[in-house]
Design a protein around this motif. Structure first.
Motif, PDB file in Angstrom:
ATOM      1  N   ASN A 271     -10.461  47.685  38.723  1.00 41.14           N
ATOM      2  CA  ASN A 271      -9.362  48.572  39.109  1.00 41.14           C
ATOM      3  C   ASN A 271      -9.864  49.425  40.262  1.00 41.14           C
ATOM      4  O   ASN A 271     -10.451  50.479  40.056  1.00 41.14           O
ATOM      5  N   HIS A 272      -9.624  48.949  41.473  1.00 35.65           N
ATOM      6  CA  HIS A 272     -10.360  49.379  42.661  1.00 35.65           C
ATOM      7  C   HIS A 272      -9.438  50.072  43.655  1.00 35.65           C
ATOM      8  O   HIS A 272      -8.308  49.640  43.875  1.00 35.65           O
ATOM      9  N   SER A 273      -9.920  51.119  44.273  1.00 37.49           N
ATOM     10  CA  SER A 273      -9.071  51.906  45.171  1.00 37.49           C
ATOM     11  C   SER A 273      -8.764  51.215  46.486  1.00 37.49           C
ATOM     12  O   SER A 273      -7.985  51.734  47.285  1.00 37.49           O
ATOM     13  N   SER A 274      -9.330  50.025  46.737  1.00 38.22           N
ATOM     14  CA  SER A 274      -8.984  49.283  47.952  1.00 38.22           C
ATOM     15  C   SER A 274      -7.520  48.872  47.950  1.00 38.22           C
ATOM     16  O   SER A 274      -6.952  48.565  49.010  1.00 38.22           O
ATOM     17  N   ALA A 275      -6.883  48.856  46.776  1.00 37.74           N
ATOM     18  CA  ALA A 275      -5.441  48.565  46.721  1.00 37.74           C
ATOM     19  C   ALA A 275      -4.649  49.577  47.540  1.00 37.74           C
ATOM     20  O   ALA A 275      -3.594  49.261  48.097  1.00 37.74           O
ATOM     21  N   ALA A 276      -5.159  50.807  47.618  1.00 41.01           N
ATOM     22  CA  ALA A 276      -4.467  51.837  48.399  1.00 41.01           C
ATOM     23  C   ALA A 276      -4.433  51.498  49.881  1.00 41.01           C
ATOM     24  O   ALA A 276      -3.502  51.885  50.589  1.00 41.01           O
ATOM     25  N   ASP A 277      -5.457  50.767  50.384  1.00 40.35           N
ATOM     26  CA  ASP A 277      -5.465  50.386  51.799  1.00 40.35           C
ATOM     27  C   ASP A 277      -4.263  49.505  52.128  1.00 40.35           C
ATOM     28  O   ASP A 277      -3.608  49.685  53.160  1.00 40.35           O
ATOM     29  N   LEU A 278      -3.989  48.535  51.251  1.00 41.58           N
ATOM     30  CA  LEU A 278      -2.814  47.673  51.449  1.00 41.58           C
ATOM     31  C   LEU A 278      -1.543  48.495  51.419  1.00 41.58           C
ATOM     32  O   LEU A 278      -0.651  48.335  52.268  1.00 41.58           O
ATOM     33  N   MET A 279      -1.437  49.404  50.455  1.00 39.22           N
ATOM     34  CA  MET A 279      -0.219  50.197  50.327  1.00 39.22           C
ATOM     35  C   MET A 279      -0.012  51.115  51.523  1.00 39.22           C
ATOM     36  O   MET A 279       1.121  51.329  51.965  1.00 39.22           O
ATOM     37  N   ILE A 280      -1.095  51.653  52.069  1.00 39.55           N
ATOM     38  CA  ILE A 280      -0.973  52.502  53.257  1.00 39.55           C
ATOM     39  C   ILE A 280      -0.445  51.700  54.437  1.00 39.55           C
ATOM     40  O   ILE A 280       0.452  52.147  55.166  1.00 39.55           O
ATOM     41  N   ARG A 281      -0.998  50.492  54.639  1.00 43.50           N
ATOM     42  CA  ARG A 281      -0.508  49.645  55.742  1.00 43.50           C
ATOM     43  C   ARG A 281       0.956  49.300  55.560  1.00 43.50           C
ATOM     44  O   ARG A 281       1.754  49.369  56.503  1.00 43.50           O
ATOM     45  N   VAL A 282       1.321  48.925  54.334  1.00 50.50           N
ATOM     46  CA  VAL A 282       2.703  48.534  54.068  1.00 50.50           C
ATOM     47  C   VAL A 282       3.656  49.703  54.281  1.00 50.50           C
ATOM     48  O   VAL A 282       4.694  49.562  54.949  1.00 50.50           O
ATOM     49  N   THR A 283       3.327  50.863  53.734  1.00 55.03           N
ATOM     50  CA  THR A 283       4.245  52.003  53.854  1.00 55.03           C
ATOM     51  C   THR A 283       4.367  52.486  55.293  1.00 55.03           C
ATOM     52  O   THR A 283       5.461  52.848  55.736  1.00 55.03           O
ATOM     53  N   ARG A 284       3.269  52.488  56.043  1.00 55.74           N
ATOM     54  CA  ARG A 284       3.340  52.935  57.439  1.00 55.74           C
ATOM     55  C   ARG A 284       4.228  52.021  58.268  1.00 55.74           C
ATOM     56  O   ARG A 284       5.079  52.484  59.039  1.00 55.74           O
ATOM     57  N   ARG A 285       4.044  50.730  58.133  1.00 57.14           N
ATOM     58  CA  ARG A 285       4.821  49.800  58.941  1.00 57.14           C
ATOM     59  C   ARG A 285       6.269  49.728  58.472  1.00 57.14           C
ATOM     60  O   ARG A 285       7.185  49.634  59.285  1.00 57.14           O
ATOM     61  N   ALA A 286       6.470  49.779  57.159  1.00 56.32           N
ATOM     62  CA  ALA A 286       7.841  49.795  56.651  1.00 56.32           C
ATOM     63  C   ALA A 286       8.551  51.082  57.047  1.00 56.32           C
ATOM     64  O   ALA A 286       9.745  51.072  57.374  1.00 56.32           O
ATOM     65  N   GLN A 287       7.827  52.217  57.040  1.00 56.16           N
ATOM     66  CA  GLN A 287       8.428  53.489  57.428  1.00 56.16           C
ATOM     67  C   GLN A 287       8.837  53.483  58.894  1.00 56.16           C
ATOM     68  O   GLN A 287       9.904  54.006  59.258  1.00 56.16           O
ATOM     69  N   ALA A 288       7.998  52.890  59.757  1.00 56.22           N
ATOM     70  CA  ALA A 288       8.345  52.805  61.177  1.00 56.22           C
ATOM     71  C   ALA A 288       9.610  51.974  61.374  1.00 56.22           C
ATOM     72  O   ALA A 288      10.490  52.349  62.165  1.00 56.22           O
ATOM     73  N   MET A 289       9.715  50.872  60.652  1.00 51.12           N
ATOM     74  CA  MET A 289      10.918  50.035  60.753  1.00 51.12           C
ATOM     75  C   MET A 289      12.127  50.753  60.166  1.00 51.12           C
ATOM     76  O   MET A 289      13.223  50.718  60.737  1.00 51.12           O
TER      77      MET A 289
END
Length: 422
Positions: A364-382
């Motif tokens: 259960n690793h905090s690297s999952a947050a890296d994916l979520m940050i990328r997804v939310t930033r790009r989805a938010q821009a769109m």
């Protein structure tokens, strides 16, 4: 027989195909429980909006058969659109994939002596895998609240696969956070790197030229990781060597003790010959992401190591050193008194024909947050530019779906960032 295996969308069924080939190739009857009944019928439902991949799964699986009523296919795709997959819009007189899938699911549950949960395979990117996969999680949780749901989720390449992948990933991740108990998260870029490393060791390459990695090789790596984690182990068998089929649910209980944190990173190493567990562990740990793009150190809430080897006695001699190394490299939180669990089996189901050994670690690793940050930033821009939103509104998508999804993922990101704060 208490488990239902559910494959949704093209990606979910392609990974499932590799899983069934692995499971039916060399695994014993004990290793195939609880995924295959004694009469050779898979406890599985295959769902896709187009028939091609599902029919291929049915054709290529050896020593395993599927009930025709559990092969749920549609006539047209879902346009890589989460809302289209989620809403179940269909052209009469075609019955919706959702209704047909849930009816088959109900029948499978009734065949169980005691239904305990579902393993769901799907992707974040495609319309069927993301949208219908999300809807099925919601419906199954509502209809069978006592059962576990373990999601095997494949995230798209960071460089992009479709223009809607960030919206689809955003919405699908939010639904997983709400409705499932654990998520085995595989990111295509990470899977490709690991599959490439395996290919380099198996084939002689021209200097400076990277070997091509096929989609099948990537799916095979994911299926191998699943088999490493989910096939029965001696540790969880009774004294009479009867498997209780509890591997998926014990994994959830071990790795997801906090409902807010449920995204799991998985790595695996397989070797032949004499088992040198220190080398095997070091090789596995080289694949672990240790620092986020913004320089934040990653931490783990918990980790599970699954050892499969006829040389398990040699592992027992070095078990404390191996688990200590895993605890240190994964940076397990200091407030968890037993952060690393270990399961052992005396046979390697991943390579049963020779003297081999494997180590599979899920954390259960905090690297999952890296994916979520990328997804939310790009989805938010769109989303701020109102790009492509009309494609979602056409099938019932609403602004509230997006705002709630942003809020959900921001909360998960914050929870993972707090892991390293003692």
């Amino acid at each position: 027989m208490s488990l239902v295996w559910l494959q949704v969308g093209q990606c979910g069924n392609q990974v499932g195909q590799e899983w069934w080939e692995l499971l039916s190739g060399g695994a014993s009857e004990a290793d195939r429980y609880p995924y295959v009944s004694r009469n050779g019928i898979a406890n599985a439902i295959c769902v896709d909006s187009e028939p091609k991949v599902v029919r291929r799964v049915q054709r290529l699986a050896k020593n395993v058969s599927f009930r025709d009523s559990n092969l749920i296919v549609g006539r047209t795709g879902r346009g890589n659109n989460w809302a289209y997959g989620y809403s179940g819009v269909c052209v009469p007189p075609e019955e919706s994939l959702l209704d047909r899938a849930m009816e088959s699911f109900r029948r499978e549950v009734e065949r169980r002596d005691c239904y305990s949960g579902t393993v769901l395979l799907h992707s974040l990117c495609g319309g069927t895998g993301s949208g219908l996969g999300s809807r099925l999680c919601e419906e199954i949780r509502d209809a069978y609240p006592a059962g576990h749901i373990l999601s095997v989720t494949v995230a798209p390449h960071d460089t992009g696969e479709t223009p809607l992948q960030h919206y689809n990933s955003l919405l699908s991740l939010a639904w997983l956070q709400r409705y499932v108990d654990g998520v085995l998260l595989f990111q295509n870029d990470d899977v490709m790197r690991q599959a490439t490393a395996l290919s380099e060791k198996k084939t002689q390459t021209v200097s400076g030229v990277q070997p091509a990695v096929s989609l099948s090789a990537m799916n095979s790596h994911i299926a191998s990781c699943l088999a490493g984690l989910l096939c029965p182990v001696q540790t969880l068998r009774t004294q009479s060597s009867v498997s209780l089929g509890m591997e998926p649910w014990e994994l959830i209980r071990s790795l997801c003790p906090m409902p807010a944190l449920k995204f799991l990173h998985t790595a695996q190493v397989c070797r032949r010959g004499t088992a040198f567990w220190d080398r095997v562990t070091s090789s596995l740990l080289q694949t672990i992401p240790r620092v986020s793009p913004d320089g934040r150190l990653h931490h783990s809430l918990s980790a599970l190591a699954v050892v499969r080897s006829s040389q398990s006695h040699s592992f027992l001699a070095s078990q404390d050193a191996v688990l200590g190394k895993l605890k240190q490299t994964y940076r397990c939180v200091p407030w968890n008194p037993s952060p690393v669990d270990c399961w052992i089996d005396t046979q390697n189901v991943l390579d049963p024909a020779c003297r081999s050994h494997s180590l599979t670690v899920s954390a259960n690793h905090s690297s999952a947050a890296d994916l979520m940050i990328r997804v939310t930033r790009r989805a938010q821009a769109m989303y701020s530019a109102r790009a492509y939103l009309h494609w979602y509104r056409r099938y019932g998508g609403e602004d509230e779906d997006f705002t709630a999804a942003f809020h959900t993922l921001h909360s998960v990101i914050e929870e993972y960032h707090q892991l390293g704060q003692a």
